[in-house]
Design a protein around this motif. Sequence first.
Motif, PDB file in Angstrom:
ATOM      1  N   ARG A   1     -61.757   3.902  40.325  1.00 23.78           N
ATOM      2  CA  ARG A   1     -63.018   4.627  40.232  1.00 23.78           C
ATOM      3  C   ARG A   1     -62.807   6.087  40.637  1.00 23.78           C
ATOM      4  NH1 ARG A   1     -67.527   1.881  39.244  1.00 23.78           N
ATOM      5  NH2 ARG A   1     -67.490  -0.385  39.368  1.00 23.78           N
TER       6      ARG A   1
ATOM      7  N   ARG B   1     -66.933  12.616  39.418  1.00 20.73           N
ATOM      8  CA  ARG B   1     -67.059  12.914  38.002  1.00 20.73           C
ATOM      9  C   ARG B   1     -67.093  11.622  37.179  1.00 20.73           C
ATOM     10  NH1 ARG B   1     -62.438  12.771  34.787  1.00 20.73           N
ATOM     11  NH2 ARG B   1     -60.432  12.641  35.868  1.00 20.73           N
ATOM     12  N   THR B   2     -67.624  11.760  36.006  1.00 23.22           N
ATOM     13  CA  THR B   2     -67.744  10.631  35.087  1.00 23.22           C
ATOM     14  C   THR B   2     -66.400  10.377  34.427  1.00 23.22           C
ATOM     15  OG1 THR B   2     -70.046  11.200  34.635  1.00 23.22           O
ATOM     16  CG2 THR B   2     -68.937   9.784  33.040  1.00 23.22           C
TER      17      THR B   2
ATOM     18  N   ARG C   1     -63.628   9.567  31.666  1.00 25.86           N
ATOM     19  CA  ARG C   1     -63.511   9.927  30.258  1.00 25.86           C
ATOM     20  C   ARG C   1     -62.854   8.757  29.525  1.00 25.86           C
ATOM     21  NH1 ARG C   1     -63.972  15.317  29.233  1.00 25.86           N
ATOM     22  NH2 ARG C   1     -62.474  15.246  27.507  1.00 25.86           N
TER      23      ARG C   1
ATOM     24  N   ALA D   1     -73.427   2.727  28.415  1.00 25.69           N
ATOM     25  CA  ALA D   1     -73.210   3.836  29.351  1.00 25.69           C
ATOM     26  C   ALA D   1     -72.994   5.133  28.578  1.00 25.69           C
ATOM     27  CB  ALA D   1     -72.012   3.542  30.257  1.00 25.69           C
TER      28      ALA D   1
ATOM     29  N   LEU E   1     -69.943   8.329  28.565  1.00 21.15           N
ATOM     30  CA  LEU E   1     -68.570   8.024  28.970  1.00 21.15           C
ATOM     31  C   LEU E   1     -67.563   8.305  27.865  1.00 21.15           C
ATOM     32  CD1 LEU E   1     -68.842   4.677  30.992  1.00 21.15           C
ATOM     33  CD2 LEU E   1     -69.000   7.028  31.804  1.00 21.15           C
TER      34      LEU E   1
ATOM     35  N   CYS F   1     -64.957   0.596  32.695  1.00 18.38           N
ATOM     36  CA  CYS F   1     -65.479   1.931  32.380  1.00 18.38           C
ATOM     37  C   CYS F   1     -66.421   2.457  33.455  1.00 18.38           C
ATOM     38  CB  CYS F   1     -66.212   1.894  31.036  1.00 18.38           C
ATOM     39  SG  CYS F   1     -65.133   1.663  29.613  1.00 18.38           S
TER      40      CYS F   1
END
Length: 247
Positions: free
Chosen positions: A3, A7-8, A10, A26, A29, A111
């Motif tokens: 994790r 930040r998200t 990619r 989601a 992503l 993800c």
Amino acid sequence: MTRLRGRTPRVVSLVPSLTEAVAVTAPGLLVGATDWCSHPAGLDVARIGGTKNPDVPAVLALRPDLVLANEEENRAPDLEALRAAGAEVLVTEVRTLDQGLDALGDVLAACGAPRRPRWLAEAEQEWDAVEPVGEDVTAVVPIWRRPWMVLGRDTFAGDLLARLGVRNLYADHEERYPKVPLAELTAAGPRLVVLPDEPYRFTADDGPEAFPGTAAALVDGRMLTWYGPSLTRAPRLLGRALRAALR
């Protein structure tokens, strides 16, 4: 996948089914997908080539934290090249509905999806409640012509049809997608021929005429072969097409 803090992640998807699943569950992503990733409509991400011929440098240029792949849809050399360049690649194996549902849960968790999506629970419920379309419904399921190829053993589509009460006459074949001469297919005496519109686009004018005297069901190939949000509607739509052909 580890994790990420602050930040998200990619994600690049090389599998149309998984592209749709991630994009619906989601949004934001996905940064890349194949040219064949047609759902959801209007998906605005970088396109990185086909499932069988992805542009590996283009994938790497997107700096993905995770690349989604499938052992059947994607080629091992491409996945090895991505790994060799440092990309983390998650490879699914989906040959049954149960494997598909499990893979979807694993992929979405990897993800970083915050929770199990409602559509996945709905898909499980719909398939648990599915009813056979008839008794002793034998079938052949072409996926290509010139040459003719059909569903053989251990296929996701074959498992869906079995749950709908359709017995694939080539389910015990040693190959998963055998090439079978048309004369042999018709001689097998199927009660039904199931004709999806992908990968070969069978239509009312291209396919049924090869099986005179046999009921023909033209079905949505996405409902038959994709594992993702379409699974919530697949039992109803496939069942409707199969029952209509058997009347």
